[in-house]
Design a protein around this motif. Structure first.
Motif, mmCIF file in Angstrom:
data_model
loop_
_atom_site.group_PDB
_atom_site.id
_atom_site.type_symbol
_atom_site.label_atom_id
_atom_site.label_comp_id
_atom_site.label_asym_id
_atom_site.label_seq_id
_atom_site.Cartn_x
_atom_site.Cartn_y
_atom_site.Cartn_z
ATOM 1 N N GLU A 1 0.878 -1.176 0.000
ATOM 2 C CA GLU A 1 0.000 0.000 0.000
ATOM 3 C C GLU A 1 0.911 1.221 0.000
ATOM 4 O O GLU A 1 1.318 1.711 1.041
ATOM 5 C CB GLU A 1 -0.891 -0.048 1.240
ATOM 6 N N SER B 1 0.676 4.411 -1.060
ATOM 7 C CA SER B 1 0.265 5.779 -0.724
ATOM 8 C C SER B 1 -1.173 5.756 -0.237
ATOM 9 O O SER B 1 -2.009 5.047 -0.803
ATOM 10 C CB SER B 1 0.379 6.677 -1.968
ATOM 11 N N ASN B 2 -1.441 6.535 0.812
ATOM 12 C CA ASN B 2 -2.840 6.618 1.266
ATOM 13 C C ASN B 2 -3.430 7.993 0.931
ATOM 14 O O ASN B 2 -4.459 8.368 1.469
ATOM 15 C CB ASN B 2 -2.963 6.300 2.766
ATOM 16 N N ARG C 1 3.376 8.823 1.359
ATOM 17 C CA ARG C 1 3.726 8.168 0.091
ATOM 18 C C ARG C 1 5.062 7.482 0.314
ATOM 19 O O ARG C 1 5.997 8.136 0.770
ATOM 20 C CB ARG C 1 3.924 9.188 -1.037
ATOM 21 N N SER D 1 -2.995 2.084 -3.909
ATOM 22 C CA SER D 1 -2.971 3.413 -3.281
ATOM 23 C C SER D 1 -4.357 4.028 -3.339
ATOM 24 O O SER D 1 -5.256 3.526 -4.003
ATOM 25 C CB SER D 1 -1.999 4.333 -4.029
ATOM 26 N N ASP E 1 -4.634 9.160 -5.943
ATOM 27 C CA ASP E 1 -3.769 10.274 -5.584
ATOM 28 C C ASP E 1 -3.572 11.160 -6.814
ATOM 29 O O ASP E 1 -2.872 10.799 -7.749
ATOM 30 C CB ASP E 1 -2.434 9.669 -5.094
ATOM 31 N N TYR F 1 -3.017 2.977 6.494
ATOM 32 C CA TYR F 1 -3.818 2.665 5.302
ATOM 33 C C TYR F 1 -5.170 2.114 5.762
ATOM 34 O O TYR F 1 -5.489 0.941 5.610
ATOM 35 C CB TYR F 1 -3.082 1.660 4.408
#
Ligand code: SAH
Length: 359
Positions: free
Chosen positions: A46, A48-49, A71, A96, A99, A307
């Motif tokens: 995971e 990037s949240n 990230r 992700s 984004d 995440y």
């Protein structure tokens, strides 16, 4: 198998345990014949949240103020991919939020490094992207793409998945078709029991899996997140009692079993959500009722904590090596074998064979 909408609907609502046992057996037999005993393992990163969308169900939605956003950098992502290889996972899944500021050329570079340095298949799950971006990522070597259509009911979809502020979302069905023309292996899926989802909606979702000729189909129970509009006021969005699908392991297994019948050679994960709701028993049941894939989380632990698409996600604190060993043990205990290699979709292989005979 040609199941009519009414058959799907009556299986979804079946309450006779003996008949259900027959469904589980049938789905497991079809799974064994069509894709064999292997359980394919995919390392989930995971990366990037960050998310610019406002989906009513997801804890990572842009307005969630209490999420600390991250990230991962190139070094961290490649290190996770190398860990996947060490653990014997033949696929790396990069997921992700959607984004807006993600630099797709940077991601394409990361994908090409992972391919070069690990030889693993790469799956992307990064939301709705522009055609040129999907082309660039495919050229960089991305093999597969996951994009759930979430529900086949257009009104419900519009309610729970509003367009991005000041813009227009991409039609997910159209994007799934585009991904196929770009020669990705294509995956989609839905949540089971999202407030407002009726039994008929869910039966139509399964028909849609067949129509879209998907290679991968992810199905997990909806899990309320208290920081989201759906989590805060489920009653406001629910379908009338009797029509509303409950978000349970049992209904999720019915959907998995029926999905296996309509799309025998697809790769179907025992999802993190079913494991969150039903613990490792949920995962095992899913594997015995149609599923043939598990996606262990190998995100670096500090990031993994953040995440939070929903609370208490399974595998939040597990050490990757310990988790792998326990998982292998569970797989063997139910008479299955861990997959080796990439675990490509058999549909894709047969499409390739057909196109090479044609040319
Ligand atoms: N941003 C990417 C990845 C989303 S996370 C995208 O939109 O495609 C992957 C999946 O998790 C989503 O497609 C959704 O089906 C599921 N999900 C999100 N919130 C959830 C919740 N509260 N309960 C269960 N599943 C959820």
């Amino acid at each position: 198998m040609r199941l009519a909408l009414d058959d799907i609907l009556s299986w979804l609502r079946e309450d006779d345990e003996t008949r259900l046992e027959a469904l589980w057996r049938l789905a497991d037999d079809v799974r064994a014949d069509a894709v064999g005993p292997e359980v394919h393992l995919r390392g989930l990163v995971e990366f990037s949240n960050c998310c610019s969308r406002h989906c009513l169900y997801c804890g990572l939605r842009a307005p969630s103020g209490d999420v600390s956003r991250y990230r991962l950098n190139e070094r961290e992502i490649v290190a996770s991919a190398l860990l996947a290889r060490e653990l014997g996972y033949g696929t790396v899944v990069l997921q992700s939020g959607e984004d807006r500021f993600l630099d797709v050329h940077w991601l394409a570079h990361v994908v090409s490094r992972i391919k070069r340095e690990t030889g693993a298949a790469v799956t992307l799950s990064i939301g709705e992207r522009a055609t040129g971006e999907l082309e660039a990522l495919r050229r960089a070597g991305a093999d597969r793409y996951l994009l759930r259509f979430e529900t086949s009911n257009p009104d419900l979809y519009a309610r729970i998945h509003p367009a991005p502020p000041g813009g227009q979302g991409r039609d997910r069905l159209e994007m799934l078709r585009l991904l196929r023309t770009l020669d990705y292996e294509v995956g989609s899926g839905v949540m089971v029991g999202i407030p407002g989802q009726t039994w008929t909606d869910l039966a139509r979702d399964i028909e849609r899996f067949r129509e879209l000729e998907l290679d991968m189909i992810g199905v997990g129970p909806y899990i309320p997140h208290p920081g989201t509009p759906l989590g805060r006021a489920p009653g406001e969005h629910a379908a009338p009692p009797g029509d509303q699908v409950p978000a349970t392991v049992d209904v999720t297994c019915r959907v998995l079993a029926l999905t296996r019948l309509v799309r025998p050679m697809a790769n179907l994960p025992a999802t993190t959500a079913v494991t969150t709701l039903g613990d490792t028993d949920g995962q095992t049941l899913a594997l015995q009722r149609g599923a043939n894939v598990v996606m262990p989380n190998i995100t670096p632990r500090t990031a993994r904590r953040e995440y939070t698409i929903y609370p208490n996600k399974a595998g939040m604190h597990d050490d990757p090596l310990t988790y792998r060993d326990r998982l292998l043990e569970r797989i063997r205990r139910i008479g299955r074998v861990p997959g080796t290699g990439r675990g490509d979709s058999r549909y894709r292989r047969s499409r390739r064979a057909a196109s090479s005979t044609a040319s």
